[in-house]
Scaffold this motif. Sequence first.
Motif, short mmCIF file in Angstrom:
data_model
loop_
_atom_site.label_atom_id
_atom_site.label_comp_id
_atom_site.label_asym_id
_atom_site.label_seq_id
_atom_site.Cartn_x
_atom_site.Cartn_y
_atom_site.Cartn_z
N LYS A 466 0.83 -1.21 0.00
CA LYS A 466 0.00 0.00 0.00
C LYS A 466 0.86 1.26 0.00
CE LYS A 466 -3.66 2.30 2.65
NZ LYS A 466 -4.52 2.24 3.86
N ALA A 467 1.93 1.26 0.85
CA ALA A 467 2.81 2.43 0.91
C ALA A 467 3.53 2.66 -0.42
CB ALA A 467 3.83 2.26 2.04
N LEU A 468 3.99 1.57 -1.05
CA LEU A 468 4.68 1.70 -2.34
C LEU A 468 3.72 2.20 -3.42
CD1 LEU A 468 6.87 -1.53 -2.29
CD2 LEU A 468 7.69 0.82 -2.20
N ARG A 469 2.48 1.70 -3.40
CA ARG A 469 1.51 2.14 -4.39
C ARG A 469 1.23 3.63 -4.27
NH1 ARG A 469 -2.43 -1.43 -3.44
NH2 ARG A 469 -1.72 -2.87 -5.04
N GLU A 470 1.09 4.10 -3.02
CA GLU A 470 0.85 5.53 -2.81
C GLU A 470 2.03 6.36 -3.29
OE1 GLU A 470 0.03 5.78 1.33
OE2 GLU A 470 -2.07 5.12 1.14
N GLN A 471 3.24 5.84 -3.06
CA GLN A 471 4.44 6.56 -3.49
C GLN A 471 4.49 6.64 -5.02
OE1 GLN A 471 8.02 4.93 -1.87
NE2 GLN A 471 9.36 6.37 -2.91
#
Length: 494
Positions: A466-471
Motif C-alpha cells: 500500500k505504501a509503495l503504491r501511494e508513493q
Amino acid sequence: MSRRVVRQSKFRHVFGQAAKADQAYEDIRVSKVTWDSSFCAVNPKFLAIIVEAGGGGAFIVLPLAKTGRVDKNYPLVTGHTAPVLDIDWCPHNDNVIASASDDTTIMVWQIPDYTPVRNITEPIITLEGHSKRVGILSWHPTARNVLLSAGGDNVIIIWNVGTGEALLSLDDLHPDVIHSVCWNNNGSLLATTCKDKTLRIIDPRKGQVVAERARPHEGARPLRAVFTADGKLLSTGFSRMILRRRLKELALALPPGDAESLGVVCGDCMRGEGNNFEEPVALQEMDTSNGVLLPFYDPDSSIVYLCGKGDSSIRYFEVTEEPPFVHYLNTFSSKEPQRGMGFMPKRGLDVSKCEIARFYKLHERKCEPIVMTVPRKSDLFQDDLYPDTPGPEPALEADEWLSGQDAEPVLISLRDGYVPPKHRELRVTKRNILDERRPAGPGRGPSASDAPLAQRTLESLLEEIKALREQVQAQEQRIRALENMLCELVDGTD
C-alpha cells in the motif's frame, strides 16, 4: 417491350472523394514490413500509423485535427524491440490503444489528449504469453478491457487488460498460421481464417469449433472473413491460378446449425437450400490482382468495403436479406496504390454532410482521408442513414462475459453529433497472489501455530504494498504536472 427494373436502395449512389491536400497527413514514414495487417487505426480522437523506426518497432499517434506536414521529430510510441505488426484502438476508451509485435509481446498504451514532448516509452501493461510473433489484435465489441491476440504460434489468447491475465488460450484449434480473426456482433463467437484454407466459427468460452468449411476460396493467397450484423459470414479470397493471374472473390455464407444460437436471420435462406455452410449463398468475382483484400463491414448500412493492399481502389457492396444477397454499388479509384487502410467508427463521422464511411489511405509517405457520402439536398438529420450506433460504453465487464453472459452493444444516437469524452485513464489492477489461498500439501494442513505468523507476515506485506503504491501514484502525479508545465512552456514559445 421490357423495362429494366432498377433496385431501390438509398446507398445506390454512394460516392467516394479524396480529401484536399491540406487535409492529408504528410511526411510519415509508413512501415515497410511485409505483413497483411492494415497498418493504420483510427477513432474519433486519434490517427495511429505503424512507421519505420530504428532499433525496434514504433507507431505514431496524431490528433485528427493535426493535418499537414508532420515534424520529423514528432514523438512516437516506442517500446517494442522488433517491428510492430498490428495496432487496434479500444472501442470503449478513445485514449487506449494496443500494439502487437514481432517480439512476441502485446503492449497497451494510454495516449494523452495533449501532445507529448518526447516519445511514449512506457506502456500501461505488457502482455506476454505467445512464443512467436503476434500479428493480430482485436478488442471485444461489448466487454470492458477484453483483448484478443493471435500469433505465429497458431494460438489465440484472450486477455483481461484490466488485470493483465490471460482469460482463455485457444491453442489446439488451428494447425497453421492464423490469417484473420473477427468477433461477431455481441462477441459470443469468432470467425477465423488460417493458412490451411479453412474458415472456422469458434465459441471461445467453450474452446470449440462450432462449424468449419475447407477451402471457401480455391486460391493460394490468404483469405479473410467478417461477420455481418445478422450472423452471416463474408469471406474474401482468390480463385484458382488461371494463366498466372488471380481472380478476387467475395463470398457470403450462412453458418449451419440453430439460427437463434448463431444469431443468423435470413428469412427464406434458413428454410431453403441456402442453409449449407459448404456452399456460399452468393459469390462475386472481381478483377485480377495479387493484393490481399481487407474487408471493412459497416453493420449500420450493411455495406462491405473491400480494399486491396497494393491496389488503388475501394470496391463496395450492399448486403441484403433477399437474393442475390450481395449487390455491387461502386468503385472508388485513385492513382496511387494503398499500403494500408484505416476505417473510422460510425460515431466519428460528420453526419451534417451525410458521410457514411471514412477511410484513411496509407501511401509511402502520407495518409489521405477518403470520404464516402450519400448525396442528399436536405440539411436535416437523416434518420435512415444514421440508426443508433455502438457507443463508447461497454455492456459487460470481463468477468461477466467469461462467465457466459452476452449482451448487445450499448447504442447511442448521432442526431446531435458525437463529442468524444474527456481523457479516461485505464487502471490495471493485477491480482495479488497473497490473496489466493494456497492449497495444503497432501496429508497435512496449516497448523494452529503457523496461523498467527502467517497473518502477521501477510499484514506487513500488504502495508508495504500500500505504501509503495501511494508513493508511485504521487510520483506519477508529479511527472504529469511537470509534463503539463513543459507543454505550456513549449506552446508559449511557438
